[in-house]
Motif scaffolding. Sequence first.
Motif, mmCIF file in Angstrom:
data_model
loop_
_atom_site.group_PDB
_atom_site.id
_atom_site.type_symbol
_atom_site.label_atom_id
_atom_site.label_comp_id
_atom_site.label_asym_id
_atom_site.label_seq_id
_atom_site.Cartn_x
_atom_site.Cartn_y
_atom_site.Cartn_z
ATOM 1 N N HIS A 150 69.337 -8.677 63.306
ATOM 2 C CA HIS A 150 68.796 -9.922 62.737
ATOM 3 C C HIS A 150 67.830 -9.643 61.580
ATOM 4 O O HIS A 150 66.885 -10.388 61.364
ATOM 5 C CB HIS A 150 68.088 -10.759 63.820
ATOM 6 C CG HIS A 150 68.979 -11.133 64.961
ATOM 7 N ND1 HIS A 150 70.031 -12.027 64.834
ATOM 8 C CD2 HIS A 150 68.977 -10.730 66.261
ATOM 9 C CE1 HIS A 150 70.631 -12.159 66.003
ATOM 10 N NE2 HIS A 150 70.020 -11.383 66.882
ATOM 11 N N LYS A 151 68.092 -8.587 60.832
ATOM 12 C CA LYS A 151 67.218 -8.250 59.704
ATOM 13 C C LYS A 151 67.737 -8.776 58.368
ATOM 14 O O LYS A 151 67.016 -8.749 57.382
ATOM 15 C CB LYS A 151 67.041 -6.732 59.635
ATOM 16 C CG LYS A 151 66.261 -6.154 60.811
ATOM 17 C CD LYS A 151 66.131 -4.640 60.681
ATOM 18 C CE LYS A 151 65.327 -4.068 61.844
ATOM 19 N NZ LYS A 151 65.225 -2.581 61.766
ATOM 20 N N SER A 152 68.980 -9.225 58.340
ATOM 21 C CA SER A 152 69.517 -9.759 57.093
ATOM 22 C C SER A 152 68.913 -11.116 56.789
ATOM 23 O O SER A 152 68.352 -11.786 57.662
ATOM 24 C CB SER A 152 71.043 -9.882 57.184
ATOM 25 O OG SER A 152 71.647 -8.620 57.263
ATOM 26 N N GLN A 153 69.048 -11.531 55.522
ATOM 27 C CA GLN A 153 68.515 -12.810 55.069
ATOM 28 C C GLN A 153 69.630 -13.626 54.412
ATOM 29 O O GLN A 153 70.647 -13.076 53.984
ATOM 30 C CB GLN A 153 67.399 -12.577 54.041
ATOM 31 C CG GLN A 153 66.216 -11.797 54.565
ATOM 32 C CD GLN A 153 65.428 -12.565 55.602
ATOM 33 O OE1 GLN A 153 65.306 -13.791 55.512
ATOM 34 N NE2 GLN A 153 64.893 -11.862 56.589
ATOM 35 N N PRO A 154 69.450 -14.944 54.298
ATOM 36 C CA PRO A 154 70.403 -15.730 53.505
ATOM 37 C C PRO A 154 70.359 -15.280 52.045
ATOM 38 O O PRO A 154 69.319 -14.855 51.552
ATOM 39 C CB PRO A 154 69.890 -17.170 53.653
ATOM 40 C CG PRO A 154 69.049 -17.155 54.889
ATOM 41 C CD PRO A 154 68.437 -15.780 54.949
ATOM 42 N N PRO A 155 71.470 -15.343 51.341
ATOM 43 C CA PRO A 155 71.479 -14.933 49.928
ATOM 44 C C PRO A 155 70.654 -15.875 49.071
ATOM 45 O O PRO A 155 70.573 -17.078 49.339
ATOM 46 C CB PRO A 155 72.962 -14.997 49.549
ATOM 47 C CG PRO A 155 73.585 -15.908 50.558
ATOM 48 C CD PRO A 155 72.798 -15.752 51.814
ATOM 49 N N ASP A 156 70.019 -15.317 48.031
ATOM 50 C CA ASP A 156 69.270 -16.120 47.067
ATOM 51 C C ASP A 156 70.275 -16.885 46.213
ATOM 52 O O ASP A 156 70.990 -16.285 45.413
ATOM 53 C CB ASP A 156 68.417 -15.207 46.187
ATOM 54 C CG ASP A 156 67.697 -15.951 45.073
ATOM 55 O OD1 ASP A 156 67.776 -17.199 45.032
ATOM 56 O OD2 ASP A 156 67.074 -15.283 44.229
ATOM 57 N N PRO A 157 70.366 -18.208 46.334
ATOM 58 C CA PRO A 157 71.410 -18.955 45.617
ATOM 59 C C PRO A 157 71.252 -18.927 44.103
ATOM 60 O O PRO A 157 72.203 -19.225 43.385
ATOM 61 C CB PRO A 157 71.275 -20.378 46.172
ATOM 62 C CG PRO A 157 69.866 -20.477 46.638
ATOM 63 C CD PRO A 157 69.511 -19.100 47.139
ATOM 64 N N LYS A 158 70.060 -18.582 43.596
ATOM 65 C CA LYS A 158 69.849 -18.576 42.152
ATOM 66 C C LYS A 158 70.212 -17.250 41.493
ATOM 67 O O LYS A 158 70.241 -17.167 40.269
ATOM 68 C CB LYS A 158 68.394 -18.946 41.847
ATOM 69 C CG LYS A 158 68.055 -20.382 42.240
ATOM 70 C CD LYS A 158 66.652 -20.759 41.813
ATOM 71 C CE LYS A 158 66.335 -22.216 42.175
ATOM 72 N NZ LYS A 158 64.971 -22.605 41.751
ATOM 73 N N ALA A 159 70.479 -16.219 42.291
ATOM 74 C CA ALA A 159 70.897 -14.939 41.719
ATOM 75 C C ALA A 159 72.328 -15.072 41.213
ATOM 76 O O ALA A 159 73.175 -15.653 41.883
ATOM 77 C CB ALA A 159 70.800 -13.835 42.762
ATOM 78 N N PRO A 160 72.637 -14.543 40.029
ATOM 79 C CA PRO A 160 73.989 -14.681 39.472
ATOM 80 C C PRO A 160 75.089 -14.236 40.429
ATOM 81 O O PRO A 160 76.128 -14.885 40.532
ATOM 82 C CB PRO A 160 73.939 -13.806 38.219
ATOM 83 C CG PRO A 160 72.504 -13.770 37.826
ATOM 84 C CD PRO A 160 71.733 -13.814 39.116
ATOM 85 N N ILE A 161 74.850 -13.152 41.149
ATOM 86 C CA ILE A 161 75.876 -12.625 42.033
ATOM 87 C C ILE A 161 76.242 -13.608 43.143
ATOM 88 O O ILE A 161 77.355 -13.576 43.687
ATOM 89 C CB ILE A 161 75.404 -11.276 42.642
ATOM 90 C CG1 ILE A 161 76.570 -10.528 43.284
ATOM 91 C CG2 ILE A 161 74.271 -11.486 43.624
ATOM 92 C CD1 ILE A 161 76.207 -9.134 43.749
ATOM 93 N N ASN A 162 75.332 -14.526 43.457
ATOM 94 C CA ASN A 162 75.503 -15.447 44.588
ATOM 95 C C ASN A 162 75.983 -16.830 44.176
ATOM 96 O O ASN A 162 75.825 -17.799 44.932
ATOM 97 C CB ASN A 162 74.192 -15.559 45.365
ATOM 98 C CG ASN A 162 73.810 -14.258 46.041
ATOM 99 O OD1 ASN A 162 74.671 -13.545 46.559
ATOM 100 N ND2 ASN A 162 72.531 -13.930 46.028
ATOM 101 N N LEU A 163 76.582 -16.954 42.999
ATOM 102 C CA LEU A 163 77.069 -18.264 42.563
ATOM 103 C C LEU A 163 78.027 -18.876 43.575
ATOM 104 O O LEU A 163 78.012 -20.099 43.789
ATOM 105 C CB LEU A 163 77.760 -18.132 41.205
ATOM 106 C CG LEU A 163 78.365 -19.430 40.642
ATOM 107 C CD1 LEU A 163 77.278 -20.469 40.378
ATOM 108 C CD2 LEU A 163 79.169 -19.145 39.373
#
Length: 337
Positions: A150-163
């Motif tokens: 449970h160490k992962s996080q939701p992706p940052d939606p504003k990062a280009p890779i996470n479009l």
Amino acid sequence: MDISALKDRLSEHLVEFAWNEWAQMGMLATPHRRSPWAQDPEALIVFTLEVARAEPRLFDELLDWMLINEALLSVRRLRAMCIDETDRSLVAAALAWLAHQRPRARRDGGGNGAARSTLHPLFRSEIHVSEPDQEFASAGWLRPALSPSHKSQPPDPKAPINLAFRLRQILGVGVRAEVMRILLTTEVPWMNAQTLARSTGYAKRNVHDALAGLSAAGVVSAFTVSAEQRYTADRPGWAALLGSEPDELPVHRDWPQLLALLRRVLRWSEQPDLATTSDYLRVSRARDLLESISGDLAFAGIPAHSSPSSEDTWHSLEEACERLLTAIGAGSAPVPQ
């Protein structure tokens, strides 16, 4: 021709690439560069399930990330990204493990399938297994039992890779979000449904239906040329919605094709008998490989000789591998620690 050197080079750089991509998408790792493209989550998952067999920590962190972010993923697309039985069994094992982590599944005893009589080691390195993971065993793989960190996080939606994730949050997890991702990131004046279907992993009919809905909503423009329906997106309008300039939108890569090609070459190089067979047979099998992947190479924009001579076959294969690695920016960053 040095099969071992090719295999080791591919494995090392592909593991590095996967670490860096996932580190930008919420996995517990430190990114060493900022990727300029929009990633395809399902294509990257299926790819990582294979390359992380050489890196158990990456494999385990991927499962943890999938558990945290399961709502943002498409099981349908995961299965569509599979190119062979190995992909399908790895995806089946990962999905079974995810299902077992759900509270109801744990209360009900998991509902695991029976382990197969013959299990194949999941990881390339020798690992002692005192307690096999039952979900992976049911898919034919031997690995130690795993509990999520449970160490992962939701992706940052504003990062280009996470479009892809941001579009899924706007349009839902489905074909519309994938169509918009391709239309917004591909630097071409228009696309047709057939190309979009191949890029998104959805059937052409599903893509047609999505395009009709997006066109009716006024967010995609459709026009007909020589009886062919073509589509384009209002990039400035979407960029404004996403809080960026049109030239700041991430770039496109043909991830389903690129990552599938790399898996195929990697698995080909790992055949145990390649190192001991004759040069003639190795060249023949290398030529067969090149011919079988020529279509996907062309779609992904990777030039390659379709029918090289015996003398040129190995050079053509190495050149294709280098161009594939260059296309994904692999080999330029150290593995995150």
